[in-house]
Every structure is written in structure tokens, then in C-alpha cells.
Design a protein around this motif. Sequence first.
Motif, PDB file in Angstrom:
ATOM      1  N   SER A  89    -100.763  23.627   2.009  1.00 24.99           N
ATOM      2  CA  SER A  89     -99.928  23.167   1.693  1.00 24.99           C
ATOM      3  C   SER A  89     -99.198  21.662   0.606  1.00 24.99           C
ATOM      4  O   SER A  89    -100.290  22.400  -0.212  1.00 24.99           O
ATOM      5  CB  SER A  89     -99.100  22.192   2.692  1.00 24.99           C
ATOM      6  OG  SER A  89    -100.084  20.652   3.036  1.00 24.99           O
ATOM      7  N   ARG A  90     -98.601  21.797  -0.142  1.00 27.77           N
ATOM      8  CA  ARG A  90     -98.168  21.632  -1.219  1.00 27.77           C
ATOM      9  C   ARG A  90     -97.757  20.300  -1.459  1.00 27.77           C
ATOM     10  O   ARG A  90     -97.050  19.138  -2.826  1.00 27.77           O
ATOM     11  CB  ARG A  90     -97.177  22.377  -2.744  1.00 27.77           C
ATOM     12  CG  ARG A  90     -98.091  23.886  -2.452  1.00 27.77           C
ATOM     13  CD  ARG A  90     -97.799  24.265  -3.550  1.00 27.77           C
ATOM     14  NE  ARG A  90     -97.140  24.485  -4.686  1.00 27.77           N
ATOM     15  CZ  ARG A  90     -95.616  25.444  -4.183  1.00 27.77           C
ATOM     16  NH1 ARG A  90     -96.812  26.951  -3.277  1.00 27.77           N
ATOM     17  NH2 ARG A  90     -94.558  25.782  -4.894  1.00 27.77           N
ATOM     18  N   GLU A  91     -98.156  19.203  -0.688  1.00 29.39           N
ATOM     19  CA  GLU A  91     -97.637  17.377  -0.616  1.00 29.39           C
ATOM     20  C   GLU A  91     -98.345  16.492  -1.723  1.00 29.39           C
ATOM     21  O   GLU A  91     -97.186  15.803  -2.272  1.00 29.39           O
ATOM     22  CB  GLU A  91     -97.822  16.799   0.711  1.00 29.39           C
ATOM     23  CG  GLU A  91     -99.293  16.815   1.060  1.00 29.39           C
ATOM     24  CD  GLU A  91     -99.659  17.866   2.057  1.00 29.39           C
ATOM     25  OE1 GLU A  91     -99.449  19.489   1.862  1.00 29.39           O
ATOM     26  OE2 GLU A  91    -100.485  17.731   2.649  1.00 29.39           O
ATOM     27  N   PRO A 102     -91.521  19.652 -14.399  1.00 30.61           N
ATOM     28  CA  PRO A 102     -90.609  21.378 -13.747  1.00 30.61           C
ATOM     29  C   PRO A 102     -91.903  21.780 -12.692  1.00 30.61           C
ATOM     30  O   PRO A 102     -93.121  22.068 -13.303  1.00 30.61           O
ATOM     31  CB  PRO A 102     -90.459  21.331 -15.347  1.00 30.61           C
ATOM     32  CG  PRO A 102     -90.439  20.958 -16.045  1.00 30.61           C
ATOM     33  CD  PRO A 102     -92.081  19.862 -16.077  1.00 30.61           C
ATOM     34  N   TYR A 103     -91.185  22.409 -12.027  1.00 32.39           N
ATOM     35  CA  TYR A 103     -91.480  23.313 -11.531  1.00 32.39           C
ATOM     36  C   TYR A 103     -92.390  24.367 -11.878  1.00 32.39           C
ATOM     37  O   TYR A 103     -93.720  24.717 -11.391  1.00 32.39           O
ATOM     38  CB  TYR A 103     -90.597  24.397 -10.602  1.00 32.39           C
ATOM     39  CG  TYR A 103     -90.887  25.297  -9.761  1.00 32.39           C
ATOM     40  CD1 TYR A 103     -91.280  25.251  -8.011  1.00 32.39           C
ATOM     41  CD2 TYR A 103     -91.170  26.961  -9.682  1.00 32.39           C
ATOM     42  CE1 TYR A 103     -92.391  25.483  -7.728  1.00 32.39           C
ATOM     43  CE2 TYR A 103     -91.549  27.510  -9.298  1.00 32.39           C
ATOM     44  CZ  TYR A 103     -92.147  27.678  -8.021  1.00 32.39           C
ATOM     45  OH  TYR A 103     -92.355  28.684  -6.715  1.00 32.39           O
ATOM     46  N   LEU A 104     -91.916  24.750 -12.571  1.00 33.69           N
ATOM     47  CA  LEU A 104     -92.510  26.107 -13.952  1.00 33.69           C
ATOM     48  C   LEU A 104     -93.411  25.563 -14.560  1.00 33.69           C
ATOM     49  O   LEU A 104     -94.962  26.610 -15.209  1.00 33.69           O
ATOM     50  CB  LEU A 104     -90.880  26.984 -14.716  1.00 33.69           C
ATOM     51  CG  LEU A 104     -90.610  27.405 -13.724  1.00 33.69           C
ATOM     52  CD1 LEU A 104     -89.437  28.385 -15.102  1.00 33.69           C
ATOM     53  CD2 LEU A 104     -91.406  28.648 -13.066  1.00 33.69           C
ATOM     54  N   GLY A 152     -97.280  37.343  -1.113  1.00 32.54           N
ATOM     55  CA  GLY A 152     -97.127  37.067  -2.508  1.00 32.54           C
ATOM     56  C   GLY A 152     -97.449  35.690  -2.678  1.00 32.54           C
ATOM     57  O   GLY A 152     -97.740  35.431  -3.780  1.00 32.54           O
ATOM     58  N   TYR A 153     -99.099  35.224  -1.438  1.00 31.31           N
ATOM     59  CA  TYR A 153     -99.620  34.346  -1.539  1.00 31.31           C
ATOM     60  C   TYR A 153    -101.546  35.066  -1.897  1.00 31.31           C
ATOM     61  O   TYR A 153    -102.347  34.520  -1.661  1.00 31.31           O
ATOM     62  CB  TYR A 153     -99.753  33.525  -1.292  1.00 31.31           C
ATOM     63  CG  TYR A 153     -98.497  32.623  -0.576  1.00 31.31           C
ATOM     64  CD1 TYR A 153     -98.036  31.851  -1.948  1.00 31.31           C
ATOM     65  CD2 TYR A 153     -97.716  32.624   0.214  1.00 31.31           C
ATOM     66  CE1 TYR A 153     -97.023  30.809  -2.697  1.00 31.31           C
ATOM     67  CE2 TYR A 153     -96.028  31.976  -0.208  1.00 31.31           C
ATOM     68  CZ  TYR A 153     -96.158  30.886  -1.388  1.00 31.31           C
ATOM     69  OH  TYR A 153     -94.868  30.471  -1.591  1.00 31.31           O
ATOM     70  N   GLY A 154    -101.459  36.343  -2.345  1.00 31.23           N
ATOM     71  CA  GLY A 154    -102.552  37.016  -2.169  1.00 31.23           C
ATOM     72  C   GLY A 154    -102.768  37.366  -3.989  1.00 31.23           C
ATOM     73  O   GLY A 154    -104.477  37.178  -4.582  1.00 31.23           O
ATOM     74  N   ALA A 185     -96.238  41.115  -6.568  1.00 29.62           N
ATOM     75  CA  ALA A 185     -95.112  40.393  -8.423  1.00 29.62           C
ATOM     76  C   ALA A 185     -95.005  38.859  -7.780  1.00 29.62           C
ATOM     77  O   ALA A 185     -93.757  38.713  -8.707  1.00 29.62           O
ATOM     78  CB  ALA A 185     -94.491  41.763  -8.631  1.00 29.62           C
ATOM     79  N   HIS A 186     -95.514  38.101  -7.545  1.00 31.18           N
ATOM     80  CA  HIS A 186     -95.284  36.764  -7.316  1.00 31.18           C
ATOM     81  C   HIS A 186     -95.636  36.099  -8.581  1.00 31.18           C
ATOM     82  O   HIS A 186     -95.080  34.689  -9.093  1.00 31.18           O
ATOM     83  CB  HIS A 186     -95.325  36.316  -6.075  1.00 31.18           C
ATOM     84  CG  HIS A 186     -94.981  35.037  -5.415  1.00 31.18           C
ATOM     85  ND1 HIS A 186     -95.164  33.965  -4.154  1.00 31.18           N
ATOM     86  CD2 HIS A 186     -93.539  34.815  -5.761  1.00 31.18           C
ATOM     87  CE1 HIS A 186     -94.499  33.329  -4.350  1.00 31.18           C
ATOM     88  NE2 HIS A 186     -93.971  32.769  -5.190  1.00 31.18           N
ATOM     89  N   ALA A 187     -96.690  35.970  -9.026  1.00 33.27           N
ATOM     90  CA  ALA A 187     -96.934  35.086 -10.445  1.00 33.27           C
ATOM     91  C   ALA A 187     -98.546  36.688 -10.725  1.00 33.27           C
ATOM     92  O   ALA A 187     -98.735  37.070  -9.960  1.00 33.27           O
ATOM     93  CB  ALA A 187     -97.757  33.900  -9.926  1.00 33.27           C
TER      94      ALA A 187
HETATM   95  O1  IZC Z   1     -94.508  29.428  -3.633  1.00 33.47           O
HETATM   96  O2  IZC Z   1     -93.371  28.263  -5.148  1.00 33.47           O
HETATM   97  N1  IZC Z   1     -90.148  30.386  -6.241  1.00 33.47           N
HETATM   98  N2  IZC Z   1     -91.476  31.726  -5.281  1.00 33.47           N
HETATM   99  C1  IZC Z   1     -90.664  31.664  -6.411  1.00 33.47           C
HETATM  100  C2  IZC Z   1     -91.504  30.160  -4.737  1.00 33.47           C
HETATM  101  C3  IZC Z   1     -90.465  29.755  -5.543  1.00 33.47           C
HETATM  102  C4  IZC Z   1     -92.267  30.000  -3.706  1.00 33.47           C
HETATM  103  C5  IZC Z   1     -93.304  28.743  -4.275  1.00 33.47           C
END
Ligand code: IZC
Length: 426
Positions: A89-91, A102-104, A152-154, A185-187
Motif C-alpha cells: 500500500s502507499r500510505e 506531484p504524483y508524476l 500492471g504492477y509486475g 504498459a503501466h510504467a
Molecule cells: O498505482 O498509481 N494512474 N495508474 C495510473 C495509477 C494511477 C495507479 C497507481
Amino acid sequence: MTQHFDIIIDNIGQLLTMDHRDGPLKGKEMSSLPVLEHAAIGMRDGLVEWIGTHEEAQKLKATERIDAEGKLVTPGLVDPHTHLVFGGSREHEMALKQQGVPYLEILKQGGGILSTVKATREASLEELLQKARFHLNRMISYGVTTVEAKSGYGLNRPTEMKQLLVAKQLNEEHPADIVSTFLGAHAIPPEYKGRSEEFLKEMLSLLNDIERENLAEFVDIFCETGVFTVEESRQFLQKAMEKGFSVKIHADEIDPLGGTEMATEIGATSGDHLVGASEKGIQALGATDTIAVLLPGTSFYLNKGKFANARGMMEAGAAVALSTDFNPGSSPTENLQFIMNLASLQLKMTPEEIWNAVTVNAAYAINRGEQAGKLVKGRKADIVLWDVPNYHYVPYHYGVNHTHTVIKNGRIIYRKEKLHDQFSTH
Ligand code: IZC
Ligand code: ZN
């Protein structure tokens, strides 16, 4: 002939059948809502078998009869965009968010999605299964009976496959229906830093196995600054379509890159987020069959004060669906009801539009328009009895759970928790 039902719900104040024409509802059509008053519904062998009036229902026999006490009954909700399966988790990122990072930027520093990738790679299949089951059960408690789930988390073969297997196993063992999406292709993972082309090629190489093992129906990509460009996304999704997959896209979530237009050009089933969609993109949604899946919970949680232009999209004639975007970073909530409140407050959607967006249109956004999102004879009996007086009430009263009873495939799978008898009002 006397019919015997497994369950009859009678004394329904408002029954939303959502018995519209076939197909997603576009633009103005989203304002219509098929409602029956003083209604009753009978189910047998997991299916909706009969819909009629409360009076007619008194002549029918059932193993179990539920008195709706004049309240609201609707189809089970459909959540068409979730990242259900993940480790950790990301608390710990909350303090960074509060400092305005920022998120990015968190992602760029190797946190965010990549922190969840690390935890997901380290988790066993059994651990991921248990955790996903926990979150899915909570979704059920909020009235959701059909869910899309992304990998998308692998970001590598073994862990992407592990995530997809978890979703498949959960779909088989759990009453909820899960529709699987491959989001390899999530990151860009650290081991492919600066080599996005090679990475995307590697992710495409998984598609044969995914297809053979029936592990996903959709392919998705995160088209965003610092992640994948519009052109990379177009090519990636087109290759997936050539292999027979339907496609979705995370488009224009944070920066307005033009992913919305691209989604409509390639014939994506849905374009998701669309917060920064251009006027051209919005008009293109109206002119094509690509469904706009809006995720106001993410806009709320990213806290930048910018929400998708839902009204503009509906004025352009687009079909709008709503979803939680449940994920550990930008939208940690399983509560689709809260998303309905945000749709009302921030997207200025009417109650009629909101109900259509979480049932019929959400189902079409995941290719389940003919199976879920409506209460008509012969469909799965996925039904929610709400503890509210009418359908306007759910988008209005926020932050709590309004479900009373949730039925999936004709079986009661959730009932409102009761206080100790001494305090109970029922
Ligand atoms: O885990 O941050 N935006 N992917 C694109 C996400 C949010 C999920 C994450
Ligand atoms: Zn997402």
C-alpha cells in the motif's frame, strides 16, 4: 400455473430496471431512467424470472420473500476500471503529497506505481489472492457485482502473469464477475529505464500466452508525460487489437497529451480519465462508440481541482461511465457510491445520468452490456436493495454505505451489518 421463485422482493418503492434499448446510452439518452413504482421482482436459478407489481407478487410463491419497505432496488453496480490486484500500500506517500510533491514526480523518483511494483513482485500468488479478495468483498458490500481488474504492477512476465492468474482464480471462486485487463504498459520498470520501445516489445510478447490461457480480454496502457507517448500508445494498442484484444487507455489523466482523440481514432472500447481531454477529443467521443470512463475519485484524490468535462462530453453525444479507479496510489477507495456523490457535486451529472453511468454504460465499457447492468427477464439476478427512499438519495447522502442487501446470481451475498439488537431499528 403457480410459479415458485427462489426469492421475491416485493413492496419496492422504485425499481430501476434500466430496460433501455440495446447499446450504451449516448448524450441526451443518459437522462432517461426506466423506473417502476410499487414493484416486485422474482428470481429463480440465478436469473431474473419475473418483474411486476407488488399486488401481483402477493399471488406468487417463493422460498424467501424480502419486504423492501418501499425502498429502492437497482441492478448490481458495475465498476469498469480498477487496479484490484496489488501488493503493499502507499500510505507512506501521504506526507509527500501534503508537501505538494506531484504524483508524476513521486513516480519519477522510483516511488508511486514502482513502489507497488516492488511489493507485488515480492508477494506470493496466495498473498495477492487474499488481498484482492478482501478488497473485492468490500466492493460487494458497496453494491458492486461486476468489476474490471487490471494487471500492471509486475512489468515483467512472471509478475504480470501472477496478477492475471489471481484475477482469473478470483473470478472462478468468488461470486462477483471479474473482467480482466492486461496493463503491462503501466510504467517503465527500472531495468528498462530509457528503453521504452524495448519494454513495450517485451510486454507485447506476453500476449500470445495471455490469449492462450484466457487471462485477459482487454489491453490497456498509461499514456502520460514521462510514461508512454500518444504514438507509443497507439502502436501498442493497435498491435494488441491485431491479436484480437479489445483495448482501453488511461488518457489525458494528468497532462493533456491528446490520448482521447487517439482512443477514438483506433476504436478503443473506452478512454479512461479524460480530465485534460481537448475540445476536439470531446467532439470525437460524441461521434464514435468509444465510451468515456470518468474517475472523479482520482481527481479528488490528486487534489488539483480539475475534473473531467462530463457535461461537455454528454452535450457532444458521448456515452459516459463512472468508476472508482480503485488503486493504492491515486484512488484508494472501493466505494463506488462516493464516486456517485462526486459525479453529482463535481461533474454536475444528474441522478439519472449517474445511475446509467454505473450500470448500463459501465457494463458496455467492459463488453458486458448484454449480461450486466439491467434487470430484465433472463438476465443474471444481480440486484441491490438500498436503504434509501428513492434514487436521488444515493448521489446526495455521501460518505456512508447505503446498501441493505446485495444479491449476486440470485443469491444473497451481503446484508447490512446490524448493531446489537438493543439498538437495531429493524
Ligand atoms: O498505482 O498509481 N494512474 N495508474 C495510473 C495509477 C494511477 C495507479 C497507481
Ligand atoms: Zn487506472
